[in-house]
Write a protein that holds these residues in place. Structure first.
Motif, short mmCIF file in Angstrom:
data_model
loop_
_atom_site.label_atom_id
_atom_site.label_comp_id
_atom_site.label_asym_id
_atom_site.label_seq_id
_atom_site.Cartn_x
_atom_site.Cartn_y
_atom_site.Cartn_z
N LEU A 1 21.72 -2.35 24.04
CA LEU A 1 22.11 -3.68 23.54
C LEU A 1 20.93 -4.63 23.54
O LEU A 1 20.74 -5.42 22.62
CB LEU A 1 23.26 -4.24 24.39
N GLN A 2 20.11 -4.55 24.60
CA GLN A 2 18.93 -5.42 24.66
C GLN A 2 17.99 -5.13 23.49
O GLN A 2 17.46 -6.03 22.86
CB GLN A 2 18.21 -5.22 25.99
N ASN A 3 17.85 -3.84 23.22
CA ASN A 3 17.01 -3.40 22.10
C ASN A 3 17.53 -3.94 20.77
O ASN A 3 16.78 -4.46 19.95
CB ASN A 3 16.96 -1.87 22.09
N LEU A 4 18.83 -3.81 20.59
CA LEU A 4 19.45 -4.28 19.35
C LEU A 4 19.34 -5.79 19.21
O LEU A 4 19.09 -6.30 18.12
CB LEU A 4 20.91 -3.85 19.30
N CYS A 5 19.51 -6.51 20.30
CA CYS A 5 19.35 -7.96 20.27
C CYS A 5 17.94 -8.34 19.83
O CYS A 5 17.76 -9.21 18.99
CB CYS A 5 19.61 -8.56 21.65
N ILE B 1 33.17 -1.84 22.37
CA ILE B 1 33.02 -3.16 23.00
C ILE B 1 31.57 -3.64 22.91
O ILE B 1 31.31 -4.80 22.61
CB ILE B 1 33.51 -3.11 24.47
N ASP B 2 30.64 -2.71 23.14
CA ASP B 2 29.21 -3.07 23.01
C ASP B 2 28.93 -3.65 21.63
O ASP B 2 28.26 -4.66 21.48
CB ASP B 2 28.33 -1.84 23.24
N LEU B 3 29.43 -2.95 20.61
CA LEU B 3 29.20 -3.40 19.23
C LEU B 3 29.80 -4.78 18.99
O LEU B 3 29.19 -5.62 18.34
CB LEU B 3 29.83 -2.42 18.25
N LEU C 1 20.88 2.08 12.20
CA LEU C 1 19.49 2.01 11.76
C LEU C 1 18.54 2.29 12.91
O LEU C 1 17.55 3.00 12.78
CB LEU C 1 19.24 0.60 11.20
N THR C 2 18.83 1.74 14.07
CA THR C 2 17.94 1.90 15.23
C THR C 2 18.23 3.19 16.00
O THR C 2 17.46 3.60 16.86
CB THR C 2 18.09 0.73 16.22
N GLY C 3 19.39 3.79 15.72
CA GLY C 3 19.77 5.00 16.44
C GLY C 3 20.45 4.72 17.76
O GLY C 3 20.81 5.64 18.50
N ASP C 4 20.65 3.45 18.08
CA ASP C 4 21.28 3.10 19.35
C ASP C 4 22.78 3.38 19.36
O ASP C 4 23.41 3.39 20.41
CB ASP C 4 21.07 1.61 19.67
N ILE C 5 23.34 3.59 18.18
CA ILE C 5 24.80 3.68 18.06
C ILE C 5 25.40 4.81 18.90
O ILE C 5 26.51 4.69 19.40
CB ILE C 5 25.24 3.79 16.57
N ALA C 6 24.63 5.88 19.08
CA ALA C 6 25.15 7.05 19.80
C ALA C 6 25.64 6.69 21.20
O ALA C 6 26.61 7.25 21.68
CB ALA C 6 24.09 8.12 19.88
N GLY C 7 24.96 5.77 21.87
CA GLY C 7 25.34 5.45 23.24
C GLY C 7 26.17 4.19 23.39
O GLY C 7 26.40 3.74 24.50
N LEU C 8 26.60 3.62 22.28
CA LEU C 8 27.31 2.35 22.36
C LEU C 8 28.83 2.53 22.30
O LEU C 8 29.33 3.39 21.59
CB LEU C 8 26.89 1.43 21.20
N SER C 9 29.54 1.68 23.02
CA SER C 9 31.00 1.66 22.92
C SER C 9 31.38 0.64 21.86
O SER C 9 30.55 -0.15 21.40
CB SER C 9 31.61 1.27 24.26
N ARG D 1 27.26 -2.66 13.46
CA ARG D 1 27.33 -1.20 13.40
C ARG D 1 26.19 -0.64 12.54
O ARG D 1 25.53 0.34 12.90
CB ARG D 1 28.67 -0.76 12.83
N LYS D 2 25.93 -1.31 11.41
CA LYS D 2 24.85 -0.86 10.53
C LYS D 2 23.49 -0.95 11.21
O LYS D 2 22.66 -0.05 11.10
CB LYS D 2 24.85 -1.69 9.23
N LEU D 3 23.29 -2.04 11.93
CA LEU D 3 22.03 -2.22 12.65
C LEU D 3 21.86 -1.12 13.71
O LEU D 3 20.78 -0.53 13.84
CB LEU D 3 21.99 -3.60 13.32
N ALA D 4 22.94 -0.84 14.42
CA ALA D 4 22.87 0.17 15.48
C ALA D 4 22.63 1.57 14.91
O ALA D 4 21.99 2.41 15.54
CB ALA D 4 24.16 0.15 16.30
#
Ligand SMILES: [Zn+2]
Length: 165
Positions: free
Chosen positions: A100-104, A78-80, A68-76, A63-66
């Motif tokens: 998710l690919q970006n976060l990976c 389950i994605d996390l 940081l990258t700003g990806d969290i807005a579009g994640l469910s 969650r913290k990583l998401a």
């Protein structure tokens, strides 16, 4: 033992069942699969799928990583959890979700796309002309309207995708 693989819900629904056996998926994905494809869940329950859950600390790190990258807005959620599970188990995450690919990539978690992996099942299809019956190459681009894949360059009749015999 081969490195583990974590599958997102698209893989659970699209992939041949043999390809899913032994792979890691979330308990929370059962609900998602059931909503989209109830029959599929029956099939998944008939084979050995590794239903798993990441630790809370792993979810929090994801969650913290998401954030940081700003990806969290579009994640469910389950994605996390998929991200957390892949990181925790040192597994490859199979997903077509670009967030998710970006976060990976950021977290140095190996990832692969679901569709590419499913290419074995695509190979059982072929493109044939409805007129002269000549086989054509499967187009690399998607077409504007579903099912419209162009015309035969020999006789001009429409092309159709057919199951390879
Ligand atoms: Zn033709």
């Amino acid at each position: 033992m081969a490195p583990g693989e974590v599958l997102d819900t698209a893989a659970l629904i699209e992939w041949p069942v043999e390809r899913i056996v032994g792979k890691m998926v979330l308990e929370a994905q059962r609900e998602e699969v059931y909503r989209v494809a109830p029959d599929r869940l029956v099939l998944l329950d008939a084979v050995e799928v590794n239903w798993a859950s990441p630790r809370d600390a792993s979810i929090e790190a994801a969650r913290k990583l998401a954030m940081l990258t700003g990806d969290i807005a579009g994640l469910s959620s389950i994605d996390l959890k998929l991200l957390a599970l892949a990181k925790e188990r040192g597994a490859t995450l199979f997903t077509d979700d670009y967030r998710l690919q970006n976060l990976c990539s950021r977290a140095e978690i190996p990832w692969a796309s679901v569709i590419t992996e499913g290419i074995n099942s695509i190979w059982s299809w072929e493109v044939r002309c409805t007129g002269c019956g000549i086989g054509h190459e499967i187009p690399s681009q998607t077409s504007a309207s579903k099912g419209d894949i162009g015309d035969c360059d020999i006789c001009g009749s429409p092309l159709r995708v057919k199951r390879r015999k």
